[in-house]
Design an enzyme around this catalytic site. Structure first.
Site, PDB file in Angstrom:
ATOM      1  N   SER A 180       3.795  -0.929  -0.058  1.00  0.00           N
ATOM      2  CA  SER A 180       4.335  -2.080  -0.794  1.00  0.00           C
ATOM      3  C   SER A 180       5.023  -1.568  -2.056  1.00  0.00           C
ATOM      4  O   SER A 180       4.447  -0.777  -2.818  1.00  0.00           O
ATOM      5  CB  SER A 180       3.197  -3.033  -1.163  1.00  0.00           C
ATOM      6  OG  SER A 180       3.693  -4.074  -1.982  1.00  0.00           O
ATOM      7  N   HIS A 240       5.854  -3.001  -4.941  1.00  0.00           N
ATOM      8  CA  HIS A 240       5.451  -3.386  -6.296  1.00  0.00           C
ATOM      9  C   HIS A 240       4.154  -2.739  -6.764  1.00  0.00           C
ATOM     10  O   HIS A 240       3.730  -2.954  -7.900  1.00  0.00           O
ATOM     11  CB  HIS A 240       5.404  -4.918  -6.440  1.00  0.00           C
ATOM     12  CG  HIS A 240       4.245  -5.603  -5.785  1.00  0.00           C
ATOM     13  ND1 HIS A 240       3.168  -6.044  -6.493  1.00  0.00           N
ATOM     14  CD2 HIS A 240       4.004  -5.931  -4.501  1.00  0.00           C
ATOM     15  CE1 HIS A 240       2.314  -6.644  -5.667  1.00  0.00           C
ATOM     16  NE2 HIS A 240       2.805  -6.579  -4.447  1.00  0.00           N
ATOM     17  N   CYS A 274      -9.616 -14.359  -5.626  1.00  0.00           N
ATOM     18  CA  CYS A 274      -9.406 -15.749  -6.010  1.00  0.00           C
ATOM     19  C   CYS A 274      -8.385 -16.351  -5.057  1.00  0.00           C
ATOM     20  O   CYS A 274      -7.240 -15.953  -5.048  1.00  0.00           O
ATOM     21  CB  CYS A 274      -8.877 -15.798  -7.438  1.00  0.00           C
ATOM     22  SG  CYS A 274      -8.716 -17.454  -8.054  1.00  0.00           S
ATOM     23  N   ASN A 292      -8.540  -1.672  -2.894  1.00  0.00           N
ATOM     24  CA  ASN A 292      -7.892  -2.284  -4.057  1.00  0.00           C
ATOM     25  C   ASN A 292      -8.872  -2.709  -5.138  1.00  0.00           C
ATOM     26  O   ASN A 292      -8.511  -2.780  -6.309  1.00  0.00           O
ATOM     27  CB  ASN A 292      -7.030  -3.479  -3.621  1.00  0.00           C
ATOM     28  CG  ASN A 292      -7.703  -4.374  -2.615  1.00  0.00           C
ATOM     29  OD1 ASN A 292      -8.170  -3.909  -1.572  1.00  0.00           O
ATOM     30  ND2 ASN A 292      -7.772  -5.654  -2.896  1.00  0.00           N
TER      31      ASN A 292
HETATM   32  N1  PLP Z   1      -2.955  -4.213   1.033  1.00  0.00           N
HETATM   33  C1  PLP Z   1      -3.611  -3.933  -0.100  1.00  0.00           C
HETATM   34  C2  PLP Z   1      -4.708  -2.921  -0.075  1.00  0.00           C
HETATM   35  C3  PLP Z   1      -3.288  -4.591  -1.282  1.00  0.00           C
HETATM   36  O1  PLP Z   1      -3.963  -4.315  -2.413  1.00  0.00           O
HETATM   37  C4  PLP Z   1      -2.248  -5.556  -1.272  1.00  0.00           C
HETATM   38  C5  PLP Z   1      -1.886  -6.304  -2.483  1.00  0.00           C
HETATM   39  O2  PLP Z   1      -2.697  -6.550  -3.356  1.00  0.00           O
HETATM   40  C6  PLP Z   1      -1.576  -5.797  -0.062  1.00  0.00           C
HETATM   41  C7  PLP Z   1      -1.957  -5.111   1.066  1.00  0.00           C
HETATM   42  C8  PLP Z   1      -0.471  -6.794   0.032  1.00  0.00           C
HETATM   43  O3  PLP Z   1       0.745  -6.289  -0.457  1.00  0.00           O
HETATM   44  P1  PLP Z   1       1.905  -7.317  -0.884  1.00  0.00           P
HETATM   45  O4  PLP Z   1       1.528  -7.851  -2.222  1.00  0.00           O
HETATM   46  O5  PLP Z   1       3.148  -6.482  -0.925  1.00  0.00           O
HETATM   47  O6  PLP Z   1       1.967  -8.367   0.160  1.00  0.00           O
END
Ligand code: PLP
Length: 387
Positions: free
Chosen positions: A199, A201, A327, A151
């Site tokens: 996910s 969103h 953060c 991410n």
């Molecule tokens: N895994 C990764 C790599 C993410 O970037 C995120 C959210 O930023 C999540 C899991 C968590 O997803 P959610 O926001 O649906 O809990």
């Protein structure tokens, strides 16, 4: 107010128009999907249509998709010692996670902390396969969790190669595909994943919906996280978020159709942004640039820059970016991802993440570069935005 440019698509995306329409339509369906009457059946039909669409996005069967309330919840559901296969019912004895996982995986799920270990990454932010090989050898029935794409850096992980190593050692592989799905090819079979997290969103759906997908019905979680009414075939109790799930399905279909066109367009915009950045600040470091990355992500740092201050300065210029540092509870922590890549805090303190999406235009990139030119000039003149 002048037009804003949104460059924080890895934090969340706007709703795709198809998802907004599906959400709106589903809000008018009043039934409970578990009810047998016509109202209930109408709600059930929406959920099952969405299940088919989400399954199609990752090449799975609809019956192997379990809806949750988030990617975080799907990760928590997956990471349990009670993960069984048809031929192996004994508990998983070890959880091995790459050092760059999202905090929801880093938490270790339902494994004891002394049963959890890290797998190192190389200087480009890719999982070190030799370290993985060694780690799985030290376990009897490991569960390994490796993300499809990071991410922060956008670095795409060698998941298929990791799957071969894990399976040869009798292990199972969970893949957090939250950032990769809808952006790069994400087929559960081709990747060799046993479980996969999604996910809504991050692909143009609404916040508050996620899914855990399994390779086949051979995979079974014996201790679901939330028990009660037996929804989601016993894997996740609680009345389904029908509207959120319907939007998730519509977003999955739209993302699947669009990825072939969007990926090259985003890559060209991202590359132009990076070229402009390097022209203004030749000393800027683009993290993970030597590795394969998501087409939409740039994480860069400049020594002396303080990322939180830069994020605010960009915001004042009408640009939404994020700091590479995570953060939590208001306290900015150094990025565990950049630390795992062996980078010095003097550089990583200034890491700024710029992530693009389907509404990003060349004018947005120009807007970003004009703002960066101003910030870089201020930085060269004195402490203002410096650490
Ligand atoms: N895994 C990764 C790599 C993410 O970037 C995120 C959210 O930023 C999540 C899991 C968590 O997803 P959610 O926001 O649906 O809990």
């Amino acid at each position: 107010m002048a037009e804003r440019s949104y460059f924080d698509w890895n934090a969340t995306t706007p709703l795709r128009p198809q998802a907004a329409a599906a959400l709106q339509a589903a809000l008018a369906v009043s039934g409970n999907p578990s009810s047998v009457h016509a109202e209930g059946r109408a709600a059930r039909a929406l959920v099952e249509r969405a299940r088919e669409a989400v399954a199609a996005l990752v090449g799975a069967r609809p019956g192997d998709v379990f809806f949750t309330a988030s990617g975080t919840e799907a990760n928590m559901l997956a990471l349990t010692p009670a993960l069984e296969t048809a031929t192996e019912r004994r508990p998983r004895d070890r959880l091995l996670i790459s050092a760059i996982e999202h905090s929801s995986v880093r938490s270790g799920g339902r494994f004891a902390s002394d049963a959890t270990a890290d797998v190192a990454v190389d200087a480009d932010g890719r999982v070190d396969l030799a370290a993985l090989e060694q780690a799985v050898r030290g376990a009897k029935r490991p569960l390994v969790s490796i993300m499809l794409a990071n991410n922060e850096t956008g670095v795409v992980q060698p998941v298929a190669e990791a799957a071969a190593i894990v399976h040869a050692a009798g292990g199972l592989l969970h893949v957090d595909a939250v950032q990769g799905a809808g952006r790069v090819l994400c087929d559960i079979g081709a990747l060799g994943a046993d479980l996969m997290t999604l996910s809504a969103h991050k692909i143009g759906g609404a916040k508050g919906a996620g899914a855990l997908v399994r390779r086949s019905e051979d995979i079974h979680i014996a201790d679901p996280l939330i028990r009660g009414g037996g929804q989601e075939r016993g894997m996740r109790a609680g009345t389904e978020n029908v509207a959120g799930i319907a939007a998730f399905g519509a977003a999955a279909t739209a993302a699947q159709r669009a990825v072939a066109d969007e990926a090259p367009r985003l890559r060209a915009l991202r590359d132009a942004l990076e070229a402009g950045l390097r022209a203004i600040s030749p000393e800027a470091v683009i993290f993970g640039a030597a590795a394969e990355r998501l087409p939409n992500t740039t994480l860069f740092g400049v020594e002396g820059l303080k990322a939180e201050t830069a994020v605010i300065a960009f915001d004042l210029e009408g640009i939404a970016v994020s700091s590479g540092a995570a953060c939590s509870s208001g306290k900015v922590q150094p990025s565990h991802v950049l630390a795992a890549m062996g980078l010095a805090p003097a550089l990583t303190r200034g890491a700024v993440r710029v992530s693009l999406g389907w509404t990003t235009t060349p004018a947005d990139v120009e807007h970003f570069l004009a703002a960066w030119r101003k910030l870089a000039t201020a930085l060269s003149k004195g402490p203002g935005i410096a650490a």
